[in-house]
Design a protein around this motif. Structure first.
Motif, PDB file in Angstrom:
ATOM      1  N   GLU A 114      49.621 -49.079  -4.179  1.00  0.00           N
ATOM      2  CA  GLU A 114      48.484 -48.739  -4.546  1.00  0.00           C
ATOM      3  C   GLU A 114      47.718 -47.784  -3.765  1.00  0.00           C
ATOM      4  N   MET A 115      48.114 -48.014  -2.253  1.00  0.00           N
ATOM      5  CA  MET A 115      47.524 -46.965  -1.368  1.00  0.00           C
ATOM      6  C   MET A 115      48.095 -45.673  -1.873  1.00  0.00           C
ATOM      7  N   TYR A 116      49.429 -45.538  -1.793  1.00  0.00           N
ATOM      8  CA  TYR A 116      50.096 -43.999  -2.281  1.00  0.00           C
ATOM      9  C   TYR A 116      49.235 -43.768  -3.476  1.00  0.00           C
ATOM     10  N   GLU A 117      49.261 -44.368  -4.303  1.00  0.00           N
ATOM     11  CA  GLU A 117      48.510 -43.911  -5.578  1.00  0.00           C
ATOM     12  C   GLU A 117      47.132 -43.445  -5.225  1.00  0.00           C
ATOM     13  N   ARG A 118      46.484 -44.165  -4.543  1.00  0.00           N
ATOM     14  CA  ARG A 118      44.907 -43.729  -4.224  1.00  0.00           C
ATOM     15  C   ARG A 118      44.678 -42.446  -3.671  1.00  0.00           C
ATOM     16  N   TYR A 119      45.536 -42.165  -2.615  1.00  0.00           N
ATOM     17  CA  TYR A 119      45.444 -41.145  -1.575  1.00  0.00           C
ATOM     18  C   TYR A 119      45.941 -40.009  -2.583  1.00  0.00           C
ATOM     19  N   ALA A 120      46.816 -39.920  -3.307  1.00  0.00           N
ATOM     20  CA  ALA A 120      47.423 -38.821  -3.955  1.00  0.00           C
ATOM     21  C   ALA A 120      46.806 -38.525  -5.196  1.00  0.00           C
ATOM     22  N   SER A 121      45.802 -39.378  -5.809  1.00  0.00           N
ATOM     23  CA  SER A 121      44.908 -39.333  -6.940  1.00  0.00           C
ATOM     24  C   SER A 121      44.355 -37.702  -7.212  1.00  0.00           C
ATOM     25  N   PRO A 122      43.960 -37.199  -8.167  1.00  0.00           N
ATOM     26  CA  PRO A 122      43.292 -36.014  -8.085  1.00  0.00           C
ATOM     27  C   PRO A 122      41.904 -36.331  -7.541  1.00  0.00           C
ATOM     28  N   ALA A 123      41.006 -37.527  -8.001  1.00  0.00           N
ATOM     29  CA  ALA A 123      39.848 -37.689  -7.388  1.00  0.00           C
ATOM     30  C   ALA A 123      39.725 -37.693  -5.788  1.00  0.00           C
ATOM     31  N   CYS A 124      40.785 -38.291  -5.186  1.00  0.00           N
ATOM     32  CA  CYS A 124      40.790 -38.345  -3.708  1.00  0.00           C
ATOM     33  C   CYS A 124      41.183 -36.941  -3.111  1.00  0.00           C
ATOM     34  N   ARG A 125      41.718 -36.283  -3.904  1.00  0.00           N
ATOM     35  CA  ARG A 125      42.261 -34.795  -3.472  1.00  0.00           C
ATOM     36  C   ARG A 125      41.067 -33.898  -3.269  1.00  0.00           C
ATOM     37  N   THR A 126      40.336 -33.965  -4.193  1.00  0.00           N
ATOM     38  CA  THR A 126      39.058 -33.108  -4.072  1.00  0.00           C
ATOM     39  C   THR A 126      37.835 -33.403  -3.159  1.00  0.00           C
ATOM     40  N   MET A 127      37.945 -34.741  -2.488  1.00  0.00           N
ATOM     41  CA  MET A 127      36.912 -35.162  -1.889  1.00  0.00           C
ATOM     42  C   MET A 127      36.781 -34.507  -0.220  1.00  0.00           C
ATOM     43  N   SER A 128      35.558 -34.608  -0.045  1.00  0.00           N
ATOM     44  CA  SER A 128      35.589 -34.470   1.517  1.00  0.00           C
ATOM     45  C   SER A 128      35.941 -35.613   2.468  1.00  0.00           C
ATOM     46  N   THR A 129      36.166 -35.433   3.699  1.00  0.00           N
ATOM     47  CA  THR A 129      36.415 -36.456   4.433  1.00  0.00           C
ATOM     48  C   THR A 129      35.299 -37.613   4.398  1.00  0.00           C
ATOM     49  N   ALA A 130      34.269 -37.110   4.506  1.00  0.00           N
ATOM     50  CA  ALA A 130      32.870 -38.012   4.556  1.00  0.00           C
ATOM     51  C   ALA A 130      32.977 -38.821   3.286  1.00  0.00           C
ATOM     52  N   GLU A 131      33.096 -38.068   1.729  1.00  0.00           N
ATOM     53  CA  GLU A 131      33.104 -38.607   0.710  1.00  0.00           C
ATOM     54  C   GLU A 131      34.176 -39.796   0.690  1.00  0.00           C
ATOM     55  N   LEU A 132      35.399 -39.513   0.980  1.00  0.00           N
ATOM     56  CA  LEU A 132      36.395 -40.322   0.929  1.00  0.00           C
ATOM     57  C   LEU A 132      36.228 -41.591   1.749  1.00  0.00           C
ATOM     58  N   ALA A 133      35.650 -41.364   3.026  1.00  0.00           N
ATOM     59  CA  ALA A 133      35.249 -42.561   3.874  1.00  0.00           C
ATOM     60  C   ALA A 133      34.381 -43.599   3.195  1.00  0.00           C
ATOM     61  N   ALA A 134      33.443 -42.673   2.541  1.00  0.00           N
ATOM     62  CA  ALA A 134      32.338 -43.692   1.994  1.00  0.00           C
ATOM     63  C   ALA A 134      32.769 -44.514   0.896  1.00  0.00           C
ATOM     64  N   ARG A 135      33.824 -43.703  -0.092  1.00  0.00           N
ATOM     65  CA  ARG A 135      34.429 -44.591  -1.066  1.00  0.00           C
ATOM     66  C   ARG A 135      35.242 -45.682  -0.587  1.00  0.00           C
ATOM     67  N   ASP A 136      36.350 -45.344   0.460  1.00  0.00           N
ATOM     68  CA  ASP A 136      37.327 -46.310   1.265  1.00  0.00           C
ATOM     69  C   ASP A 136      36.399 -47.320   1.649  1.00  0.00           C
ATOM     70  N   LYS A 137      35.281 -47.214   2.343  1.00  0.00           N
ATOM     71  CA  LYS A 137      34.490 -48.279   2.718  1.00  0.00           C
ATOM     72  C   LYS A 137      34.197 -49.362   1.663  1.00  0.00           C
ATOM     73  N   GLU A 138      33.746 -48.649   0.651  1.00  0.00           N
ATOM     74  CA  GLU A 138      33.538 -49.916  -0.587  1.00  0.00           C
ATOM     75  C   GLU A 138      34.748 -50.212  -1.108  1.00  0.00           C
ATOM     76  N   PHE A 139      35.826 -49.483  -1.331  1.00  0.00           N
ATOM     77  CA  PHE A 139      37.140 -49.875  -2.016  1.00  0.00           C
ATOM     78  C   PHE A 139      37.512 -51.064  -1.186  1.00  0.00           C
ATOM     79  N   TYR A 140      37.609 -50.979   0.333  1.00  0.00           N
ATOM     80  CA  TYR A 140      38.158 -52.220   1.074  1.00  0.00           C
ATOM     81  C   TYR A 140      37.377 -53.325   0.945  1.00  0.00           C
ATOM     82  N   ALA A 141      35.853 -52.945   1.030  1.00  0.00           N
ATOM     83  CA  ALA A 141      35.237 -54.104   1.064  1.00  0.00           C
ATOM     84  C   ALA A 141      34.997 -55.168  -0.067  1.00  0.00           C
ATOM     85  N   GLU A 142      35.491 -54.289  -1.090  1.00  0.00           N
ATOM     86  CA  GLU A 142      35.574 -55.266  -2.480  1.00  0.00           C
ATOM     87  C   GLU A 142      36.510 -55.949  -2.480  1.00  0.00           C
TER      88      GLU A 142
END
Length: 280
Positions: free
Chosen positions: A92-120
């Motif tokens: 799932e981590m491979y799929e997440r970080y290779a997804s089109p949505a994650c590819r276009t994010m800035s690092t700050a955006e990805l970090a914010a999404r990741d913080k929510e993703f793992y907290a959930e």
């Protein structure tokens, strides 16, 4: 440490390829993108093992008021911490970080999404995890998204733990390793155990191409007995090329191992070593 766990094509050490540059990125997308074609999988195999060992260590009453902390050596972007403490798989981590949505994010955006993703996905039995890696960008990201409770970049191959790591070692009860057995030596483990204040267990996945015996001897000097089932191995990743395959075959044979069906079949394989205090 960082840049050492997976190998790659940016140079080689002892015949093993390296991907040093993927550990100096501000987020883990290059790590997953580059390792996906090589089917890097050892964190997947370590996930249930580390969960079991962490639970067993936490159940041990060592007289300290807080739960023992896990220290993941060569932690990079906190992959083992993610798998240990969250309802997520490596696939799932491979799929997440290779997804089109994650590819276009800035690092700050990805970090914010990741913080929510793992907290959930945080497990109710989550344990505190510290990370040790010489790559500041990698450990900074793991801290920012909540995978690590603390992180340190001390290079224990070159010197002693700094004040921060030395204080943190007082709470460490389990040390884990999946990627640094080819690069960290007994010097690192000796420095960590010298600073320990509570009983420390070690759970390590080490490539069959390197000898773990110098570390086993250093652990024994600190009262730890190491066990390993040499009949069972865990695949790490595909070889980058035929040169690397031939290196691995020769290295395994030089250590008295049999590469048939393992390295000869095209993958690095690891052995799992567990070290615990040699007391009842």
């Amino acid at each position: 440490m960082a840049g050492s766990g997976s190998g790659g094509t940016k140079g080689a050490r002892g015949g093993k390829s390296r991907f040093d540059d993927i550990y100096d990125r501000p987020d883990p997308r290059a790590y997953f993108r580059l390792l996906a074609p090589l089917e890097y999988e050892i964190p997947h195999h370590a996930q249930p093992v580390f969960r079991r060992v962490a639970a067993e260590r936490a159940a041990l009453d060592d007289g300290r008021p807080h739960r023992p902390t896990v220290l993941d050596v060569c932690c990079s972007y906190g992959i083992n911490a993610a798998l240990l403490n969250h309802d997520v798989t490596l696939a799932e981590m491979y799929e997440r970080y290779a997804s089109p949505a994650c590819r276009t994010m800035s690092t700050a955006e990805l970090a914010a999404r990741d913080k929510e993703f793992y907290a959930e996905r945080r497990r109710p039995d989550a344990v505190p995890v510290f990370g040790l890696d010489v790559s500041a960008p990698a450990v900074h990201y793991a801290l920012e998204v909540g995978l690590l409770d603390a992180a340190f970049t001390d290079d224990l191959e070159q010197g002693s733990p700094g004040p921060g790591l030395n204080r943190a070692l007082a709470e460490v009860g389990l040390i884990t390793l999946t990627g640094g057995g080819s690069y960290v030596t007994a010097r690192t483990f000796t420095a960590l155990l010298d600073g320990a204040r509570r009983p420390v267990w070690i759970s390590a996945f080490v490539l069959r191409t390197v000898s773990y015996q110098p570390i086993v001897r250093a652990l024994a000097a600190h009262g730890l007995r190491t066990t390993v089932d040499v009949s069972r191995s865990y695949p790490q990743r595909l070889f980058t090329d035929e040169r690397e395959r031939q290196y691995a075959i020769a290295a395994v044979r030089a250590l008295g191992g049999d590469p048939a069906g393992r390295e000869e079949a095209g993958r690095f394989h690891t052995l799992h070593y567990e070290s615990r205090p040699d007391t009842p």
